[in-house]
Design an enzyme around this catalytic site. Structure first.
Site, PDB file in Angstrom:
ATOM      1  N   ASP B  93       0.799  -0.811  -0.240  1.00 24.04           N
ATOM      2  CA  ASP B  93       0.282   0.186   0.510  1.00 24.04           C
ATOM      3  C   ASP B  93       0.663   2.017  -0.009  1.00 24.04           C
ATOM      4  O   ASP B  93       2.058   1.209   0.061  1.00 24.04           O
ATOM      5  CB  ASP B  93      -0.934  -0.071   0.811  1.00 24.04           C
ATOM      6  CG  ASP B  93      -0.873   0.522   2.640  1.00 24.04           C
ATOM      7  OD1 ASP B  93       0.542   0.060   2.471  1.00 24.04           O
ATOM      8  OD2 ASP B  93      -0.744   0.536   3.555  1.00 24.04           O
ATOM      9  N   ASP B 266      -7.981  -7.580  -0.015  1.00 23.03           N
ATOM     10  CA  ASP B 266      -7.107  -7.782   1.217  1.00 23.03           C
ATOM     11  C   ASP B 266      -7.847  -7.371   2.065  1.00 23.03           C
ATOM     12  O   ASP B 266      -8.335  -6.766   2.587  1.00 23.03           O
ATOM     13  CB  ASP B 266      -5.314  -7.009   0.897  1.00 23.03           C
ATOM     14  CG  ASP B 266      -5.928  -5.547   1.596  1.00 23.03           C
ATOM     15  OD1 ASP B 266      -6.542  -4.605   1.004  1.00 23.03           O
ATOM     16  OD2 ASP B 266      -5.428  -4.988   2.612  1.00 23.03           O
ATOM     17  N   CYS B 304     -13.076 -29.365   6.845  1.00 27.24           N
ATOM     18  CA  CYS B 304     -11.510 -28.564   6.822  1.00 27.24           C
ATOM     19  C   CYS B 304     -10.678 -29.630   6.824  1.00 27.24           C
ATOM     20  O   CYS B 304     -10.696 -29.701   7.728  1.00 27.24           O
ATOM     21  CB  CYS B 304     -11.091 -27.313   7.797  1.00 27.24           C
ATOM     22  SG  CYS B 304     -10.155 -26.104   7.186  1.00 27.24           S
ATOM     23  N   CYS B 306      -6.814 -27.744   7.338  1.00 28.79           N
ATOM     24  CA  CYS B 306      -6.101 -27.409   7.289  1.00 28.79           C
ATOM     25  C   CYS B 306      -4.917 -28.075   8.157  1.00 28.79           C
ATOM     26  O   CYS B 306      -5.171 -28.853   8.973  1.00 28.79           O
ATOM     27  CB  CYS B 306      -6.295 -25.549   7.268  1.00 28.79           C
ATOM     28  SG  CYS B 306      -6.450 -25.461   9.886  1.00 28.79           S
ATOM     29  N   CYS B 309      -6.650 -28.163  11.441  1.00 29.37           N
ATOM     30  CA  CYS B 309      -8.043 -29.467  11.245  1.00 29.37           C
ATOM     31  C   CYS B 309      -7.506 -30.531  11.281  1.00 29.37           C
ATOM     32  O   CYS B 309      -8.296 -31.651  12.438  1.00 29.37           O
ATOM     33  CB  CYS B 309      -8.529 -28.057  10.352  1.00 29.37           C
ATOM     34  SG  CYS B 309     -10.101 -27.044  11.173  1.00 29.37           S
ATOM     35  N   HIS B 335      -5.759 -21.349  10.235  1.00 26.78           N
ATOM     36  CA  HIS B 335      -7.087 -22.301   9.965  1.00 26.78           C
ATOM     37  C   HIS B 335      -7.628 -21.003   9.230  1.00 26.78           C
ATOM     38  O   HIS B 335      -8.079 -21.084   8.567  1.00 26.78           O
ATOM     39  CB  HIS B 335      -7.792 -22.211  11.038  1.00 26.78           C
ATOM     40  CG  HIS B 335      -9.085 -22.754  10.661  1.00 26.78           C
ATOM     41  ND1 HIS B 335      -9.550 -23.732  10.688  1.00 26.78           N
ATOM     42  CD2 HIS B 335     -10.379 -21.626  10.844  1.00 26.78           C
ATOM     43  CE1 HIS B 335     -10.831 -23.652   9.851  1.00 26.78           C
ATOM     44  NE2 HIS B 335     -11.043 -22.577  10.867  1.00 26.78           N
TER      45      HIS B 335
END
Lengths: 371, 371
Positions: B93, B266, B304, B306, B309, B335
């Site tokens: 930015d 974002d 999930c 991930c 998880c 996660h």
């Protein structure tokens, strides 16, 4: 027997031994350093990261897990290994060290220790039977007997009565521990008094524990005093069983301990100083916050091939630490643990080659210790 | 051109597009969500972990890096990619949002913004040329033009003069940016006023930026107002160029934004709420601290896969979060980012299959939004 030490080689020139500690969750090369995972996690690390840096066994704390989340919950989860996703050996301390440290918040009797939780002030009790019950619920591979870590300095009278109580408690621990897949280690106390240490070592040896710890050291006494205690205490412990020096983890003490016949160590030092921004390197300690590292594009330690040193500069890690970024303390933690685990590997190689005295001299000169 | 959007498919039933954003550091599948790495690190994550969960581009903040460690130091280190060990695309930015947020600590002129550092109070200046100089030193793939994020609510007069100044600044940014391997995106402002947004979009389009952002949204206005602004603003932006909706990252806004033709997003939301113990699941948000999860041995989200998880229970993660353990926020961060990156992947699949409206309906019902 749940835990057994296989001795591979004994140093001819020192008391060091090279071994393999067999446990229900696998084998540990000894002499070994155990990273500390107080609250069922080695701070800032995943189990996979611990394995990547070569950790074969970790320590966790009975007192903390008793208070939060509670040992019943851990048992419900299938035990500590499953709860925290670590499938290698775990040693748990007995909680004694923590409850005795509570000062005014605890009261000692023959039965055990009445104390107040440091979290919510609730009144709790921990004695030999409770410490064993909790550790059985946690399901660690090695449980420690409930002891008093005698403060330094202590009068002869206090050290004696405390040590004798610790021995009586050790007997009660042995009696109340019933899991076949868990070993209980006895803990030698006796302050800095030779005859008390000798009495403790003899009395505990007669109880036939599968392993022994030397406790009550690294509690403020000068280092030479710790080495002296080891010099006369360790030879009295059964030769074929593992010997664990509690709470010791500075590089010089690891080397000196191994030379005196110690097989296992634990300490919060590497992880605690890491979170403070201090790292151990092949040339001694380094405070990464210092301005001298601001534009240093080299790694923490050019001799190191840990994840942090392979991928990041001192300048970047300093930036992270100063900006309070979690990645900063993740990287310093990885590095410090790797440093100590590598040191243990080098020590094992030196025992194998019977060159430990030379290794010690070279290491001390490089690291900046007075040998 | 440093950055180019290849449009693979345009949705017939919505304004969504499926694309590939080509940058000097590789290609990004769009629509894309960019995790935020404010201080040259996505909080609590390593670059390897970001890759493992599918992050293809990250955002970093000019204001923060300008203050600490300083862009000259990052340039010395070989640029931001090398400094932080991330070899995929980076968008920075302009710092405008942060300096304008400083309130009494800043003074705006046509030249730029004089402000005081939130770290040490030192007096600093940031204008279009400085923002470009810093971003060129950082070496991001995409630099953002220096703008004012018009506050909500704003009077018509303020929004108009602020937007016109932002357009003049955008021109100065284009002129002062000279790196061939970096693209500058213009930022549409204009508050919640249709004619101002239209004027901003037209004026910036005539400057021929390689990409465009819609700024000044998700600043406190009701969501329907944000969607209305997108409805009339996005169609005025060049069709073949990437469109980035700044600071937006809640699941519903991502879906609604994509349906209105946005390619990039974002937001600090997923990482910030993670550190607070709130996780996003296929059935809506979940506050892991809540007592109901204390003995729940299931994963955060059964849908999930991930790392968190796959390997840890709600009970364990709750324990870590309550005990202030770093691993707790590492797991919730992994996660939440995985959840949003997976959502973007599902959105891309839905565009591919031209089923985005049905996906939206199904997702909203499941997650508990009013569609």
């Amino acid at each position: 027997m749940a835990v057994m030490l296989e001795i591979i080689k004994e140093s001819k020139r020192t008391k060091a031994r090279l071994g393999r500690l067999h446990t229900p969750h696998g084998t540990v090369d000894t002499p070994a350093f155990m990273p500390v995972g107080t609250q069922a996690t080695v701070k800032a690390m995943t189990p996979e990261e611990l394995k990547e840096i070569g950790a074969q066994i970790i320590l966790s704390n009975t007192y903390h897990l008793f208070l939060r989340p509670g040992h019943e919950l851990v048992a419900e989860a299938g035990g500590l290994h499953k709860f925290m996703h670590w499938d290698r050996p775990i040693l748990t301390d007995s909680g004694g060290f923590q409850v005795f440290s509570l000062g005014d918040l605890r009261k000692i009797t023959e039965e055990g220790v009445q104390f107040r939780s440091h979290l919510d002030g609730s009144s709790l009790f921990l004695g030999p039977e409770q410490a064993m019950e909790i550790q059985m619920a946690l399901g660690s591979d090695i449980a420690m007997a409930f002891d008093e870590c005698t403060p330094y300095p202590s009068s002869y009278e206090y050290a004696k009565s405390s040590m004798e109580r610790t021995t009586r408690w050790a007997e009660r621990c042995l009696k109340s521990q019933t899991r076949q897949d868990q070993a209980v280690f006895g803990i030698v106390q006796g302050g800095m008094y030779r005859d008390l240490r000798e009495q403790s070592a003899r009395d505990l040896s007669s109880l036939n524990f599968p392993g022994y710890a030397v406790g009550g050291l690294s509690v403020g006494e000068p280092k030479h005093m710790m080495y002296e205690v080891l010099d006369y205490t360790v030879p009295l412990l059964p030769a074929g069983k593992p010997r664990y020096l509690m709470g010791v983890g500075s590089p010089d003490c690891l080397i000196e301990g191994v030379m005196r016949g110690i097989d296992m160590f634990d300490c919060v030092l590497p992880t605690r100083i890491a979170r403070n921004g201090t790292v151990m390197t092949s040339r001694g300690k380094l405070v990464i916050r210092n301005a001298e590292h601001a534009r240093d594009m080299g790694p923490l330690d050019p001799q190191c091939d840990c994840y942090a040193c392979r991928n990041y500069s001192r300048a970047y890690i300093r930036h992270l630490v100063k900006a309070d970024e979690i990645l900063g303390l993740r990287l310093t933690t990885i590095h410090n643990l790797y440093f100590l685990l590598q040191l243990m590997a080098e020590i094992r190689t030196a025992i194998e080659q019977d060159s430990l005295p030379e290794f010690r001299q070279e290491f001390f000169a490089r690291y900046g210790y007075e040998p």
